[in-house]
Design a protein around this motif. Sequence first.
Motif: not given
Length: 588
Positions: A6-13
């Motif tokens: 979840t955090v990796a997706e936010l971090a990339k976006r």
Amino acid sequence: MSELETVAELAKRRGFFFQTAESYGGVGGFFTYGPQGSALKRNVEDRWRDRFVTRAGNMEVSAPDVMPEPVFEASGHLDGFDDMIVECPECDASHRADHLVEDNSEYEDAEALGIERVADLLGELDIACPDCCTPLAGESVEEFNLMFGTDIGPGSSQPGYLRPETAQGIFTEFPRLKEYARGQLPFGVAQIGDAYRNEIAPRRGLIRVRAFTQAELEQFIDPAEDEPDIESVADVELPLYSATAQEGDGKQETYTVREAVEEGVIESEWIAYYLGLARDWYDAIGIDMDRFRYRQHKAGERAHYAADCWDAETELDGEWVEVTGFAYRSDYDLTNHAEATGDTFTVFKQYDEPKTVERPSVDPDMATLGPEFGGQAGAVADALDALAAAGPDAFDGETVAVEVDGESVEVDADVANFEVETVTEAGEHITPHVVEPSFGIGRLFYSVLVHSYETDEVDGEERTYLSLPAELAPTFACVVPLVSNEPAIVEQAERAREQLREAGLAVAYDESGAIGRRYRRQDEIGTPVCVTVDHETIEKEPTSVTVRDRDTTAQARIPVEELQECLLALRAGTDFADLLERDTVTPL
């Protein structure tokens, strides 16, 4: 999705971090920090520098990322900086053997078991290759050196390595650094920089990578005299998971620093001091203290240089991850570099008053040793000199036995010319010991992101936000004009943005989309406050704007002439609720 996904997706976006060179398929273990991530990472580094360099009165250096091979021969990295590797016989994929055991069993630290036991467990646990499912029972587990090799210069170049830690860039310069410290112990030397490890199997985002940033402090001390300021941290509570507790059915327990030292849970007062100092720092940068602990290394997992070591660990997605190592390195590094270079890696310790001492010495008769021992004569003389200092009683007989190249040889006592001199000494040369807190900035960065990730409900909709400490947030404030088609409002908003930037605040500007969506975008990257310029700003006196708090979504009207002062106070740690107590501030 898992917490890390979840955090990796936010971090990339949102521009915190993403895999390097994705257009080329990416490279495992390498990540690029985006605009938000670079700012957050820099803020973590600045907070570390403030606590462990500036306020501690330590020096800071910046050494090259590449160093010549002899440095790592002396440091022990060429022989001892290894991980366990097993290769799949079917698909040729390489895996970290101890990690496979940990992923398929109850073992938390398989590395401490040793290569032979890990190899046996691959079979006992029926572990298969994660890529192609081929059983790995019976496959050889080998040591794999983690350093990246390179060449220094063209042609018959000098071999070198990308540094696996920043520490050696400090140790190799000790003869010069001690002069800057005027030869007075204790003193500390810090460095923030990149390090490189050719990890066998990078995984879990920023947790195990091949290029990462370290913030390291090398505290040089006289072990016989120097003591830390334990009283300044004596009452700090430490969540400790000792090696003894790990061996049995023990569990994590809480001790104050004073209790941990008095009860012998932490042997070194210096280690205890830094655990206490760092604990409050972790709390200040946003680490959740309910997901934090200090774990002591067991004997089998300590680095080759460490006499004792404790890890600061944070809980991420149900697993404990090391973010800092606190090691007592004794005089290992300085002694090895002294032996390798012949340079002086000691400091002169002056006595309060001169001392008269008896000093045994030899003056070998080389005219006799030369013909008798040939090319070994010099080594025999050195061995006699070492024996005189270590065991002068050995010279009481007619002959003296010394060991040279693994063989015992005898020398007539009168050829050795042994004597005991009475000398007056003003002091002595000592090799300092080293206490090292080594912080992994990337893992701390990741922990702060994960621990600050929050969701709630606002106006019937789920909201995601990062509850980052104000001083750490990549962007502190965002100025938003309520509408973008009225020049007076836009002009006032742009003026406010520039004034806040002039005050040294990291300020964004957003006029795209509905006001609620703009708030949500800023919440998701952890911006503590939004400043809204609306019709009331340009139509009423005194001129005021709306300021919105990220965590509570509370809003208040603040006079424009006080906006800069109020935001600076918020960044310095003033609570938004306290701001509402001001007579000139109107809660909404």
